[in-house]
Scaffold this active site. Sequence first.
Site, PDB file in Angstrom:
ATOM      1  CG  ASP A   1      -1.991  -1.054   1.155  1.00  0.00           C
ATOM      2  OD1 ASP A   1      -2.070  -1.743   0.131  1.00  0.00           O
ATOM      3  OD2 ASP A   1      -2.744  -1.198   2.138  1.00  0.00           O
TER       4      ASP A   1
ATOM      5  NE  ARG B   1      -1.427  -9.476   0.679  1.00  0.00           N
ATOM      6  CZ  ARG B   1      -2.293  -9.584   1.683  1.00  0.00           C
ATOM      7  NH1 ARG B   1      -2.956  -8.517   2.097  1.00  0.00           N
ATOM      8  NH2 ARG B   1      -2.515 -10.726   2.258  1.00  0.00           N
TER       9      ARG B   1
HETATM   10  O1  F6P Z   1      -1.265  -5.495   2.872  1.00  0.00           O
HETATM   11  C1  F6P Z   1      -2.157  -4.459   2.694  1.00  0.00           C
HETATM   12  C2  F6P Z   1      -3.403  -4.987   2.123  1.00  0.00           C
HETATM   13  O2  F6P Z   1      -3.093  -5.684   0.932  1.00  0.00           O
HETATM   14  C3  F6P Z   1      -4.469  -3.950   1.857  1.00  0.00           C
HETATM   15  O3  F6P Z   1      -4.305  -3.265   0.666  1.00  0.00           O
HETATM   16  C4  F6P Z   1      -5.715  -4.777   1.912  1.00  0.00           C
HETATM   17  O4  F6P Z   1      -6.819  -4.019   2.262  1.00  0.00           O
HETATM   18  C5  F6P Z   1      -5.404  -5.772   2.981  1.00  0.00           C
HETATM   19  O5  F6P Z   1      -4.019  -5.916   2.997  1.00  0.00           O
HETATM   20  C6  F6P Z   1      -6.069  -7.094   2.796  1.00  0.00           C
HETATM   21  O6  F6P Z   1      -5.750  -7.904   3.855  1.00  0.00           O
HETATM   22  P1  F6P Z   1      -6.205  -9.415   3.988  1.00  0.00           P
HETATM   23  O7  F6P Z   1      -5.353 -10.206   3.050  1.00  0.00           O
HETATM   24  O8  F6P Z   1      -5.956  -9.760   5.403  1.00  0.00           O
HETATM   25  O9  F6P Z   1      -7.639  -9.455   3.600  1.00  0.00           O
END
Ligand code: F6P
Length: 360
Positions: free
Chosen positions: A135, A272
């Site tokens: 982020d 991600r």
């Molecule tokens: O790492 C940050 C992030 O990718 C955010 O952009 C997103 O809202 C969140 O993590 C999602 O988290 P999780 O994988 O726990 O749903």
Amino acid sequence: MKIAVLTSGGDSPGMNASIRAAARVAGAKGARLVGVEHGYDGLIDGRFRELTMELSGNRIAPLPEIDVLGSAGGTILGSVRSMRFMKPEGRAAAAKNLADFAGLIVIGGNGSLTGAHALATEHGVKVIGLPASIDNDIGCSSTCIGVDTALNTIVEACDRISDTARAHRRAFVVEVMGRHCGYLAMASAVAVGADAVMFREQGRGEDALVAAAADVIRKGFAAERGKRRVLIIKAEGVEVPTERLVKRAQEAIAADLPGIDVRATVLGHLVRGGNPSYQDRMVGSRLAYAAVDAILEGKSDEMCAWQPPMPGGVATMDPSVFRFPLEKVIEETKALIDGSSPVTRRRVKMMEANEGTLAL
Ligand code: F6P
């Protein structure tokens, strides 16, 4: 001498490259590197794993599997958002397990660095943090480990969406990750030549967002302009769900642009994962180098930052890496998110000043 390392919070591409670099640098300086599995939960439970090995003549080197690790996304150590570590008993148990370590390197985002600060101040553990969050929402560092790879993934996805959008003369709203910070949306919008960008920091309500989307679609598909694709990038943190925004924008343009479809794509966790880019490997490795150095110098309660966007910080042997107190990092991160940081204000101002340019 041994140093511990853990990854915590949302994983980000480049975490493994940091672990690999930390293992190499620690080995070169005569220290062992020990991984903690599953973030702070693993620290509480004492889930340690050797990442280096001893060679003849008292030399230390990364384990062979760690040496090839730099190209992999995610994190070999696993990651959690630990609830147990939020409680004082959890932190006390974690600190106890670090008694015979020279220090701990924490690779993670806001919550992870806040945890690192608590370990250092409450229990005197020597902790150095590294900013890792796709982020780009960590204060004092111009970029975090993972941001570049995430942006490359978004750019590639938007290029693909643009191909099919142009084929059918469609508008797309593409949602990208970024819960509290719209950086991924802003940066990718510029890189892909989007027609508009929507992010939480603008503070716009649902009606204003629908009107903005409809306006940009109308202008793009106007006969005199003749575009074949309209692309709007929307950050996850914008409260209006993407499907609803698209439905309402579709209704709003229906009378003027019959036959034009507005579609939604939510990229989600796709953004991600993936092999880290050159930049994330390089940044992650150089930050890790500085972190090992800092621990060996007895420093604590600090974060290694990449090309800080603000003056201050302690210089390291790397001209791009500076160390900032974790307290300052946490304070600046809060300001980045609540919009009071000059960095956020500058980002918002630049995007708003160029709203018309994007729409051209
Ligand atoms: O790492 C940050 C992030 O990718 C955010 O952009 C997103 O809202 C969140 O993590 C999602 O988290 P999780 O994988 O726990 O749903």
